[in-house]
Design a protein around this motif. Structure first.
Motif, PDB file in Angstrom:
ATOM      1  N   THR A  83       0.859  -1.184   0.000  1.00 24.82           N
ATOM      2  CA  THR A  83       0.000   0.000   0.000  1.00 24.82           C
ATOM      3  C   THR A  83       0.897   1.237   0.000  1.00 24.82           C
ATOM      4  O   THR A  83       2.043   1.182   0.448  1.00 24.82           O
ATOM      5  CB  THR A  83      -0.882   0.060   1.265  1.00 24.82           C
ATOM      6  OG1 THR A  83      -0.016   0.185   2.403  1.00 24.82           O
ATOM      7  CG2 THR A  83      -1.748  -1.165   1.406  1.00 24.82           C
ATOM      8  N   ILE A  85       1.655   4.921   1.671  1.00 25.92           N
ATOM      9  CA  ILE A  85       1.661   5.267   3.092  1.00 25.92           C
ATOM     10  C   ILE A  85       0.213   5.423   3.579  1.00 25.92           C
ATOM     11  O   ILE A  85      -0.593   6.101   2.933  1.00 25.92           O
ATOM     12  CB  ILE A  85       2.397   6.609   3.307  1.00 25.92           C
ATOM     13  CG1 ILE A  85       3.814   6.519   2.775  1.00 25.92           C
ATOM     14  CG2 ILE A  85       2.334   7.035   4.763  1.00 25.92           C
ATOM     15  CD1 ILE A  85       4.784   5.808   3.636  1.00 25.92           C
ATOM     16  N   ILE A  86      -0.115   4.785   4.684  1.00 21.83           N
ATOM     17  CA  ILE A  86      -1.469   4.916   5.237  1.00 21.83           C
ATOM     18  C   ILE A  86      -1.404   5.841   6.443  1.00 21.83           C
ATOM     19  O   ILE A  86      -0.820   5.499   7.471  1.00 21.83           O
ATOM     20  CB  ILE A  86      -2.021   3.539   5.655  1.00 21.83           C
ATOM     21  CG1 ILE A  86      -2.012   2.584   4.468  1.00 21.83           C
ATOM     22  CG2 ILE A  86      -3.429   3.683   6.225  1.00 21.83           C
ATOM     23  CD1 ILE A  86      -2.250   1.145   4.854  1.00 21.83           C
ATOM     24  N   ILE A  87      -1.991   7.015   6.274  1.00 23.38           N
ATOM     25  CA  ILE A  87      -1.959   7.991   7.378  1.00 23.38           C
ATOM     26  C   ILE A  87      -3.137   7.699   8.310  1.00 23.38           C
ATOM     27  O   ILE A  87      -2.980   7.570   9.512  1.00 23.38           O
ATOM     28  CB  ILE A  87      -2.049   9.446   6.844  1.00 23.38           C
ATOM     29  CG1 ILE A  87      -0.976   9.694   5.783  1.00 23.38           C
ATOM     30  CG2 ILE A  87      -1.955  10.443   7.996  1.00 23.38           C
ATOM     31  CD1 ILE A  87       0.455   9.653   6.254  1.00 23.38           C
ATOM     32  N   ASP A  88      -4.349   7.572   7.718  1.00 24.82           N
ATOM     33  CA  ASP A  88      -5.520   7.294   8.542  1.00 24.82           C
ATOM     34  C   ASP A  88      -5.680   5.790   8.687  1.00 24.82           C
ATOM     35  O   ASP A  88      -4.765   5.041   8.404  1.00 24.82           O
ATOM     36  CB  ASP A  88      -6.770   7.910   7.886  1.00 24.82           C
ATOM     37  CG  ASP A  88      -6.594   9.398   7.680  1.00 24.82           C
ATOM     38  OD1 ASP A  88      -6.006  10.034   8.567  1.00 24.82           O
ATOM     39  OD2 ASP A  88      -7.007   9.909   6.613  1.00 24.82           O
ATOM     40  N   ASP A  89      -6.876   5.364   9.090  1.00 23.71           N
ATOM     41  CA  ASP A  89      -7.118   3.931   9.272  1.00 23.71           C
ATOM     42  C   ASP A  89      -6.983   3.176   7.963  1.00 23.71           C
ATOM     43  O   ASP A  89      -7.354   3.674   6.905  1.00 23.71           O
ATOM     44  CB  ASP A  89      -8.541   3.707   9.815  1.00 23.71           C
ATOM     45  CG  ASP A  89      -8.591   3.986  11.284  1.00 23.71           C
ATOM     46  OD1 ASP A  89      -7.508   4.147  11.890  1.00 23.71           O
ATOM     47  OD2 ASP A  89      -9.711   4.069  11.821  1.00 23.71           O
ATOM     48  N   PHE A  90      -6.515   1.959   8.068  1.00 21.79           N
ATOM     49  CA  PHE A  90      -6.411   1.105   6.888  1.00 21.79           C
ATOM     50  C   PHE A  90      -7.804   0.779   6.345  1.00 21.79           C
ATOM     51  O   PHE A  90      -8.705   0.428   7.097  1.00 21.79           O
ATOM     52  CB  PHE A  90      -5.682  -0.188   7.272  1.00 21.79           C
ATOM     53  CG  PHE A  90      -5.701  -1.210   6.177  1.00 21.79           C
ATOM     54  CD1 PHE A  90      -4.980  -1.002   5.014  1.00 21.79           C
ATOM     55  CD2 PHE A  90      -6.448  -2.366   6.303  1.00 21.79           C
ATOM     56  CE1 PHE A  90      -4.999  -1.934   3.987  1.00 21.79           C
ATOM     57  CE2 PHE A  90      -6.475  -3.312   5.294  1.00 21.79           C
ATOM     58  CZ  PHE A  90      -5.749  -3.091   4.127  1.00 21.79           C
ATOM     59  N   LYS A 128       9.955  -5.821   4.399  1.00 28.35           N
ATOM     60  CA  LYS A 128      10.054  -4.358   4.532  1.00 28.35           C
ATOM     61  C   LYS A 128      11.504  -3.911   4.671  1.00 28.35           C
ATOM     62  O   LYS A 128      11.944  -2.959   4.023  1.00 28.35           O
ATOM     63  CB  LYS A 128       9.240  -3.894   5.735  1.00 28.35           C
ATOM     64  CG  LYS A 128       7.744  -3.869   5.488  1.00 28.35           C
ATOM     65  CD  LYS A 128       7.039  -3.379   6.722  1.00 28.35           C
ATOM     66  CE  LYS A 128       5.728  -2.737   6.369  1.00 28.35           C
ATOM     67  NZ  LYS A 128       5.056  -2.137   7.518  1.00 28.35           N
ATOM     68  N   ASP A 135       7.343   2.138   7.548  1.00 28.72           N
ATOM     69  CA  ASP A 135       6.447   1.528   8.555  1.00 28.72           C
ATOM     70  C   ASP A 135       4.977   1.662   8.180  1.00 28.72           C
ATOM     71  O   ASP A 135       4.198   0.746   8.372  1.00 28.72           O
ATOM     72  CB  ASP A 135       6.644   2.220   9.913  1.00 28.72           C
ATOM     73  CG  ASP A 135       7.941   1.762  10.558  1.00 28.72           C
ATOM     74  OD1 ASP A 135       8.502   0.757  10.075  1.00 28.72           O
ATOM     75  OD2 ASP A 135       8.397   2.428  11.511  1.00 28.72           O
ATOM     76  N   HIS A 136       4.596   2.833   7.657  1.00 28.68           N
ATOM     77  CA  HIS A 136       3.178   3.095   7.409  1.00 28.68           C
ATOM     78  C   HIS A 136       2.709   2.576   6.054  1.00 28.68           C
ATOM     79  O   HIS A 136       1.887   3.186   5.385  1.00 28.68           O
ATOM     80  CB  HIS A 136       2.870   4.592   7.558  1.00 28.68           C
ATOM     81  CG  HIS A 136       3.125   5.075   8.940  1.00 28.68           C
ATOM     82  ND1 HIS A 136       2.353   4.682  10.005  1.00 28.68           N
ATOM     83  CD2 HIS A 136       4.087   5.871   9.440  1.00 28.68           C
ATOM     84  CE1 HIS A 136       2.831   5.236  11.106  1.00 28.68           C
ATOM     85  NE2 HIS A 136       3.880   5.957  10.795  1.00 28.68           N
ATOM     86  N   SER A 137       3.237   1.477   5.660  1.00 32.24           N
ATOM     87  CA  SER A 137       2.795   0.808   4.438  1.00 32.24           C
ATOM     88  C   SER A 137       2.641  -0.666   4.789  1.00 32.24           C
ATOM     89  O   SER A 137       3.339  -1.172   5.674  1.00 32.24           O
ATOM     90  CB  SER A 137       3.861   0.995   3.353  1.00 32.24           C
ATOM     91  OG  SER A 137       3.657   0.071   2.308  1.00 32.24           O
ATOM     92  N   LYS A 138       1.711  -1.344   4.118  1.00 36.80           N
ATOM     93  CA  LYS A 138       1.524  -2.779   4.359  1.00 36.80           C
ATOM     94  C   LYS A 138       1.805  -3.525   3.062  1.00 36.80           C
ATOM     95  O   LYS A 138       1.412  -3.067   1.986  1.00 36.80           O
ATOM     96  CB  LYS A 138       0.068  -3.081   4.738  1.00 36.80           C
ATOM     97  CG  LYS A 138      -0.335  -2.653   6.134  1.00 36.80           C
ATOM     98  CD  LYS A 138      -1.828  -2.962   6.302  1.00 36.80           C
ATOM     99  CE  LYS A 138      -2.412  -2.314   7.531  1.00 36.80           C
ATOM    100  NZ  LYS A 138      -2.051  -2.978   8.778  1.00 36.80           N
TER     101      LYS A 138
END
Ligand SMILES: Cc1cc2nc3c(=O)[nH]c(=O)nc-3n(C[C@H](O)[C@H](O)[C@H](O)COP(=O)(O)O)c2cc1C
Length: 176
Positions: A83, A85-90, A128, A135-138
Motif C-alpha cells: 500500500t 503510506i497509510i496515514i488514517d485507518d487502513f 520491509k 512503517d506506514h505501508s503494508k
C-alpha cells in the motif's frame, strides 16, 4: 490471442528461468498494473520490482516461507505490491484495488508468454527491511514473474469449483 485466452492460460507456475526481464517488459507489465480500477481512483498501490541476481533479490527470497523459496529463487523478477503510506485507518478496499492491479500484471505477463505466481507467504518485517518499505505501508502480496524454464516436469493439475458453488442468479443459493 484474445484477452479471454490469457485468463485461461495464466497459471501459478513453479518453473522459472533466472533470465532477467527486459526493461521494456517490466515497463509494460507495470503499465498494465497502473490501469487497474481502484476505489475513487486512489491507485493505492506501490510496486517495487527486484531483479534476479541483486542483493535485495536474495534478501526477499529469504523473507519468503520455505516452500515458496524453492521455486521463487529461480525467477527473473519479484514484484512487491504494497500500500502507499497509510496515514488514517487502513481501508480493506486498498487490498482489493491492489489485487486488481496484480491481476492486470499477471495477465499482461501471460500475454508476453511469461510465467507468474502470486505469493501470500512472507515475513512482513523481513520484506520491509529488505527493500526499505516504510512503517506506514503494508505488503499486500508478492508476485513472482519470469521466463519459463526448460523443463519436462508435468505441471500440476489445476481445478475450479463448479459454477453453482460460487455463483447464484437473483439471490444467494439460487442455482444458475
Ligand atoms: C493472494 C494469493 C496468495 C497466494 N499465496 C501462495 C503462496 O504463498 N504459495 C503458493 O505456492 N501459491 C500461492 N498462491 C497461488 C494459489 O495457490 C493459486 O492461485 C491457486 O492454487 C490457483 O491456481 P492457479 O493460479 O494456477 O489458477 C497464492 C494466490 C493468491 C491469489
Amino acid at each position: 490471442m484474445s484477452s479471454k485466452d490469457f485468463i485461461y492460460k495464466r497459471k501459478s507456475s513453479v518453473l522459472f528461468s533466472p533470465k532477467k526481464l527486459s526493461s521494456q517488459l517490466i515497463k509494460e507489465i507495470i503499465d498494465a498494473s497502473m490501469w487497474a480500477p481502484s476505489s475513487r481512483n486512489a491507485q493505492p498501490w506501490r510496486i517495487i520490482g527486484i531483479q534476479h541476481g541483486t542483493k535485495n533479490f536474495n534478501k526477499i527470497i529469504s523473507a519468503l516461507s520455505e516452500g515458496n523459496q524453492v521455486w521463487a529463487k529461480n525467477a527473473g523478477l519479484i514484484l512487491v505490491f504494497a500500500t502507499k503510506i497509510i496515514i488514517d485507518d487502513f481501508n480493506p478496499k486498498m487490498f482489493l484495488d491492489i489485487g486488481f492491479s496484480g491481476q492486470n500484471a499477471m495477465l499482461k505477463a501471460t500475454e508476453f508468454d511469461l510465467e507468474t505466481h502470486p505469493i501470500g507467504g512472507w515475513d512482513e518485517e523481513l520484506v520491509k527491511q529488505a527493500i526499505s518499505i516504510p512503517d506506514h505501508s503494508k505488503v499486500a502480496f508478492l508476485l513472482v514473474v519470469g521466463h519459463k524454464a526448460n523443463s519436462s516436469e508435468t505441471p500440476k493439475e489445476r481445478t475450479r469449483n463448479k459454477m453453482e458453488n460460487n455463483f447464484s442468479l437473483e439471490k444467494w443459493g439460487e442455482d444458475f
